[in-house]
Design an enzyme around this catalytic site. Structure first.
Site, PDB file in Angstrom:
ATOM      1  N   GLU A   1       7.246  -2.849  -4.471  1.00  0.00           N
ATOM      2  CA  GLU A   1       6.784  -1.969  -5.979  1.00  0.00           C
ATOM      3  C   GLU A   1       7.890  -1.270  -6.339  1.00  0.00           C
ATOM      4  O   GLU A   1       7.749   0.076  -6.675  1.00  0.00           O
ATOM      5  CB  GLU A   1       5.556  -0.927  -5.517  1.00  0.00           C
ATOM      6  CG  GLU A   1       4.252  -1.609  -5.066  1.00  0.00           C
ATOM      7  CD  GLU A   1       3.084  -0.817  -4.693  1.00  0.00           C
ATOM      8  OE1 GLU A   1       3.285   0.371  -4.714  1.00  0.00           O
ATOM      9  OE2 GLU A   1       2.007  -1.281  -4.308  1.00  0.00           O
TER      10      GLU A   1
ATOM     11  N   ASN B   1       7.615  -7.663  -3.229  1.00  0.00           N
ATOM     12  CA  ASN B   1       6.185  -7.648  -3.355  1.00  0.00           C
ATOM     13  C   ASN B   1       5.586  -6.593  -4.428  1.00  0.00           C
ATOM     14  O   ASN B   1       6.413  -5.547  -4.356  1.00  0.00           O
ATOM     15  CB  ASN B   1       5.537  -7.273  -1.907  1.00  0.00           C
ATOM     16  CG  ASN B   1       4.133  -7.342  -1.996  1.00  0.00           C
ATOM     17  OD1 ASN B   1       3.529  -8.482  -2.371  1.00  0.00           O
ATOM     18  ND2 ASN B   1       3.075  -6.363  -1.790  1.00  0.00           N
TER      19      ASN B   1
ATOM     20  N   HIS C   1      -4.491  -7.137  -7.397  1.00  0.00           N
ATOM     21  CA  HIS C   1      -5.415  -6.167  -7.640  1.00  0.00           C
ATOM     22  C   HIS C   1      -6.182  -6.327  -8.913  1.00  0.00           C
ATOM     23  O   HIS C   1      -5.509  -5.529  -9.842  1.00  0.00           O
ATOM     24  CB  HIS C   1      -5.054  -4.799  -7.373  1.00  0.00           C
ATOM     25  CG  HIS C   1      -4.568  -4.520  -5.893  1.00  0.00           C
ATOM     26  ND1 HIS C   1      -5.227  -4.857  -4.716  1.00  0.00           N
ATOM     27  CD2 HIS C   1      -3.169  -4.478  -5.335  1.00  0.00           C
ATOM     28  CE1 HIS C   1      -4.446  -4.547  -3.771  1.00  0.00           C
ATOM     29  NE2 HIS C   1      -3.086  -4.301  -3.876  1.00  0.00           N
TER      30      HIS C   1
ATOM     31  N   GLU D   1      -2.337  -9.353  -1.727  1.00  0.00           N
ATOM     32  CA  GLU D   1      -3.218  -8.144  -1.734  1.00  0.00           C
ATOM     33  C   GLU D   1      -4.571  -8.331  -2.388  1.00  0.00           C
ATOM     34  O   GLU D   1      -5.080  -7.302  -3.143  1.00  0.00           O
ATOM     35  CB  GLU D   1      -2.699  -6.886  -2.042  1.00  0.00           C
ATOM     36  CG  GLU D   1      -1.437  -6.617  -1.181  1.00  0.00           C
ATOM     37  CD  GLU D   1      -0.811  -5.109  -1.345  1.00  0.00           C
ATOM     38  OE1 GLU D   1      -1.467  -4.256  -2.200  1.00  0.00           O
ATOM     39  OE2 GLU D   1       0.540  -4.890  -0.865  1.00  0.00           O
TER      40      GLU D   1
ATOM     41  N   ASP E   1      -7.993  -8.598  -4.447  1.00  0.00           N
ATOM     42  CA  ASP E   1      -9.185  -7.996  -4.410  1.00  0.00           C
ATOM     43  C   ASP E   1      -9.378  -7.946  -6.016  1.00  0.00           C
ATOM     44  O   ASP E   1      -8.731  -7.728  -6.875  1.00  0.00           O
ATOM     45  CB  ASP E   1      -9.437  -6.650  -3.693  1.00  0.00           C
ATOM     46  CG  ASP E   1      -8.366  -5.346  -4.118  1.00  0.00           C
ATOM     47  OD1 ASP E   1      -7.501  -5.577  -5.155  1.00  0.00           O
ATOM     48  OD2 ASP E   1      -8.346  -4.524  -3.330  1.00  0.00           O
TER      49      ASP E   1
HETATM   50  O1  G3I Z   1      -4.785   8.008   8.748  1.00  0.00           O
HETATM   51  C1  G3I Z   1      -5.091   9.248   7.997  1.00  0.00           C
HETATM   52  C2  G3I Z   1      -5.964   9.967   8.453  1.00  0.00           C
HETATM   53  O2  G3I Z   1      -5.603  10.463   9.801  1.00  0.00           O
HETATM   54  C3  G3I Z   1      -6.651  10.983   7.734  1.00  0.00           C
HETATM   55  O3  G3I Z   1      -7.721  11.827   7.978  1.00  0.00           O
HETATM   56  C4  G3I Z   1      -6.922  10.572   6.156  1.00  0.00           C
HETATM   57  C5  G3I Z   1      -7.734  11.677   5.350  1.00  0.00           C
HETATM   58  O4  G3I Z   1      -7.224  11.071   4.146  1.00  0.00           O
HETATM   59  O5  G3I Z   1      -6.039   9.870   5.701  1.00  0.00           O
HETATM   60  C6  G3I Z   1      -5.635   8.693   6.592  1.00  0.00           C
HETATM   61  O6  G3I Z   1      -4.501   7.948   5.886  1.00  0.00           O
HETATM   62  C7  G3I Z   1      -5.010   7.300   4.790  1.00  0.00           C
HETATM   63  C8  G3I Z   1      -4.640   5.697   5.160  1.00  0.00           C
HETATM   64  O7  G3I Z   1      -4.748   4.913   3.806  1.00  0.00           O
HETATM   65  C9  G3I Z   1      -5.218   5.295   6.213  1.00  0.00           C
HETATM   66  O8  G3I Z   1      -6.661   5.002   6.009  1.00  0.00           O
HETATM   67  C10 G3I Z   1      -4.518   7.554   3.730  1.00  0.00           C
HETATM   68  O9  G3I Z   1      -4.811   9.078   3.254  1.00  0.00           O
HETATM   69  C11 G3I Z   1      -4.447   6.650   2.569  1.00  0.00           C
HETATM   70  O10 G3I Z   1      -3.856   7.236   1.388  1.00  0.00           O
HETATM   71  C12 G3I Z   1      -4.028   5.284   2.796  1.00  0.00           C
HETATM   72  O11 G3I Z   1      -4.350   4.547   1.862  1.00  0.00           O
HETATM   73  C13 G3I Z   1      -3.592   3.362   2.078  1.00  0.00           C
HETATM   74  C14 G3I Z   1      -2.757   3.085   0.664  1.00  0.00           C
HETATM   75  O12 G3I Z   1      -2.252   2.072   0.748  1.00  0.00           O
HETATM   76  C15 G3I Z   1      -1.826   4.227   0.471  1.00  0.00           C
HETATM   77  O13 G3I Z   1      -1.009   4.206  -0.513  1.00  0.00           O
HETATM   78  C16 G3I Z   1      -4.773   2.214   1.929  1.00  0.00           C
HETATM   79  O14 G3I Z   1      -5.363   2.183   3.047  1.00  0.00           O
HETATM   80  C17 G3I Z   1      -3.980   0.776   1.640  1.00  0.00           C
HETATM   81  O15 G3I Z   1      -4.853  -0.109   1.592  1.00  0.00           O
HETATM   82  C18 G3I Z   1      -3.050   0.933   0.409  1.00  0.00           C
HETATM   83  O16 G3I Z   1      -2.478  -0.420   0.519  1.00  0.00           O
HETATM   84  C19 G3I Z   1      -1.651  -0.275  -0.585  1.00  0.00           C
HETATM   85  C20 G3I Z   1      -0.316  -1.566  -0.205  1.00  0.00           C
HETATM   86  O17 G3I Z   1       0.083  -0.817   0.961  1.00  0.00           O
HETATM   87  C21 G3I Z   1       0.518  -1.682  -1.377  1.00  0.00           C
HETATM   88  N1  G3I Z   1      -0.290  -2.153  -2.496  1.00  0.00           N
HETATM   89  C22 G3I Z   1      -1.048  -1.172  -2.917  1.00  0.00           C
HETATM   90  C23 G3I Z   1      -2.309  -1.152  -1.998  1.00  0.00           C
HETATM   91  C24 G3I Z   1      -3.321  -0.468  -2.295  1.00  0.00           C
HETATM   92  O18 G3I Z   1      -3.104   1.036  -2.655  1.00  0.00           O
END
Ligand code: G3I
Length: 303
Positions: free
Chosen positions: A128, A171, A208, A236, A238
């Site tokens: 990105e 990516n 996405h 990715e 969806d």
């Molecule tokens: O692990 C913590 C947890 O300890 C905490 O209590 C909780 C509270 O919010 O957050 C948890 O972390 C979260 C993490 O996912 C694991 O679940 C983060 O807040 C959350 O922001 C994070 O989101 C991820 C996101 O990337 C971050 O930008 C998504 O799971 C993940 O699917 C998403 O994936 C991205 C790709 O890497 C890049 N392309 C876009 C895609 C979708 O956004």
């Protein structure tokens, strides 16, 4: 074949999913994962925030769980991601000195590459890095602002040296439409890299999508990038509401391009999705196949 991975393999492709380490103990999740998918991407576990939360102190535990899952089930592993502006710990974002940031970035890349050497099929080296909207230019991240345009090339060269066997990918999202300025910006970079021998092997299209699915130019985009001499993948996938036609169109765009060698969906069940409110995946919350699952399988020629 009757599963996504086995059917994709019949044309030399893989069919994968993003995996979350903390769900591997859920037996519905892991049985779907091991039945249907022959590739995995770490959803969050190999990101900078997790891997190097403070400078020089590395935490590979969560990433290792993903790598072990892949290795023990014969699934290809995509490392995600070495250099990204998001989920980046604050200590990196506040580095203002170019020499310091360059050595921090290169060390981070080398540590990841070395840790998973021999187990990684492909790395998302940079994720990105291009701006949204009409500029076609770079996103203003700390890497861009402090190191300038050359940082992406530096990252790829460092990754190649550290793990010469891994495929090295760029990516991004919203680069599926050939007519988008962002797509053109990434295309010019890849063309430049290939012409100068900068080591890049693949481009990942996140895909996405909204309910309408891919833009009508998606196949053209995949094919034009492939013509530069890189493999292309859907990384990715969806789609809001998971319409059968929208999924079929996305899969068909890849099947139509010889160098599109794999498709990854961004999660297994709707409840696993980062956009779960839109029910964008192939399995419902109970782990049952949705109509979109059958659409994907039959589009690939399976039953
Ligand atoms: O692990 C913590 C947890 O300890 C905490 O209590 C909780 C509270 O919010 O957050 C948890 O972390 C979260 C993490 O996912 C694991 O679940 C983060 O807040 C959350 O922001 C994070 O989101 C991820 C996101 O990337 C971050 O930008 C998504 O799971 C993940 O699917 C998403 O994936 C991205 C790709 O890497 C890049 N392309 C876009 C895609 C979708 O956004």
């Amino acid at each position: 074949a009757s599963t996504l991975g086995a059917q994709a393999a019949q044309s030399g492709r893989y069919f994968g999913t993003a995996v979350a380490a903390n769900k591997l103990g859920d037996s519905t999740y892991s049985s779907l994962l091991n039945r249907e998918f022959n590739q995995v991407t770490a959803e969050n576990e190999m990101k900078w925030q997790t891997v190097e939360p403070s400078r020089g102190s590395f935490n590979f535990g969560p990433g290792d769980r993903i790598a072990n899952q892949a290795t023990s089930h014969g699934q290809r592993l995509r490392g995600h991601t070495m250099v990204w502006h998001s989920q980046l710990p604050g200590w990196v974002g506040s580095i203002g000195d170019a020499n310091t940031l360059r050595s921090v970035m290169n060390n981070h890349i080398a540590q990841l590459a070395n840790r998973y050497k021999g187990r990684i099929h492909s790395w998302d080296v940079v994720n990105e890095a291009f701006a949204d909207g009409g500029s076609g230019g770079r996103r203003a991240t700390v890497f861009q602002n402090v190191l300038g345009d050359g940082y992406i090339e530096t990252a790829f060269r460092t990754a190649r040296t550290a793990d010469p066997a891994a495929k090295l990918c760029y990516n991004d999202y919203s680069i599926e439409d050939w007519n988008a300025a962002k797509t053109q910006g990434v295309y010019r970079m890849v063309r430049d890299f290939k012409s100068r021998g900068v080591p890049i092997d693949c481009v990942g299209f996140q895909a996405h999508f909204g309910a309408g699915g891919p833009p009508s130019t998606f196949r053209t985009t995949l094919s034009n990038f492939a013509a530069l001499g890189v493999d292309v993948q859907i990384t990715e996938l969806d789609i809001a509401q998971a319409g059968t036609g929208a999924y079929a169109n996305a899969v068909r765009a890849c099947l139509d391009v010889a160098r599109c060698n794999g498709i990854t969906v961004w999660g297994i069940r709707d409840s696993d999705s980062w956009r779960s409110g839109e029910n964008p995946l192939l399995f419902d919350r109970n782990g049952a196949k949705k109509p979109a699952y059958n659409s994907v399988l039959t589009t690939m020629g399976g039953t």
